[in-house]
Design a protein around this motif. Structure first.
Motif, short mmCIF file in Angstrom:
data_model
loop_
_atom_site.label_atom_id
_atom_site.label_comp_id
_atom_site.label_asym_id
_atom_site.label_seq_id
_atom_site.Cartn_x
_atom_site.Cartn_y
_atom_site.Cartn_z
N PHE A 1 1.10 -0.89 -0.14
CA PHE A 1 0.53 -0.61 0.17
C PHE A 1 0.87 1.30 -0.03
O PHE A 1 -0.01 2.18 -0.95
N LYS A 2 1.73 1.31 0.59
CA LYS A 2 2.81 2.16 0.73
C LYS A 2 3.68 1.86 -0.48
O LYS A 2 3.72 3.82 -1.11
N ASP A 3 3.94 1.79 -1.57
CA ASP A 3 4.04 1.97 -1.99
C ASP A 3 3.35 1.96 -3.32
O ASP A 3 3.41 2.70 -4.57
N MET A 4 2.24 1.42 -3.29
CA MET A 4 1.07 2.21 -4.30
C MET A 4 0.83 3.42 -4.17
O MET A 4 0.49 4.68 -5.25
N PHE A 5 0.53 4.50 -2.41
CA PHE A 5 0.11 5.64 -2.28
C PHE A 5 1.36 6.08 -1.64
O PHE A 5 1.65 5.93 -0.89
N THR A 6 1.99 6.62 -2.75
CA THR A 6 3.82 7.06 -2.12
C THR A 6 3.49 7.73 -1.20
O THR A 6 4.14 8.20 -0.42
N PHE A 7 2.01 9.11 -0.73
CA PHE A 7 2.25 9.55 0.21
C PHE A 7 1.68 9.50 1.75
O PHE A 7 1.81 9.77 2.68
N LEU A 8 1.59 7.79 1.51
CA LEU A 8 1.67 7.47 3.15
C LEU A 8 2.09 6.81 3.60
O LEU A 8 3.72 6.63 3.17
#
Length: 103
Positions: free
Chosen positions: A37-44
């Motif tokens: 998820f962190k890789d998908m949504f780089t702002f997280l």
């Protein structure tokens, strides 16, 4: 190309204009899933102990949830990994403020 044994599910994030997909079979644990998820949504950023993700731009907290085969929304991490992979139909990164009944 889909490999045999793939388990793709849609991932929605509250406030995001489009869906993404993830293959659950590529991961072996909840920790790996959160990193994906962190890789998908780089702002997280990930708060692992609390199973929350934080938008570094605006400070909003998100909780990973999933819909099981019965249509119930559950928190990611509440059941053993294998059971989760077998029953997960779709996922949603839900704002923490809306996940009060699930937490």
């Amino acid at each position: 190309m889909m490999k045999k044994g793939s388990k793709f599910v849609k991932v929605a994030m509250d406030g995001a204009p489009y869906l993404r997909k993830i293959d659950l079979q590529l991961h072996n644990s909840y920790q790996e899933l959160l990193c994906a998820f962190k890789d998908m949504f780089t702002f997280l950023t990930i708060s692992v102990n609390e199973r929350k993700m934080v938008n570094s731009a605006n400070g909003l907290e998100y909780v990973p949830t999933y819909e099981d085969k019965d249509g119930d929304w559950m928190l990611v991490g509440d059941v053993p990994w294998k059971m989760f992979v077998d029953s997960c139909q779709r996922m949603r990164l839900m704002k923490s403020s809306e996940a009060i009944g699930l937490v």
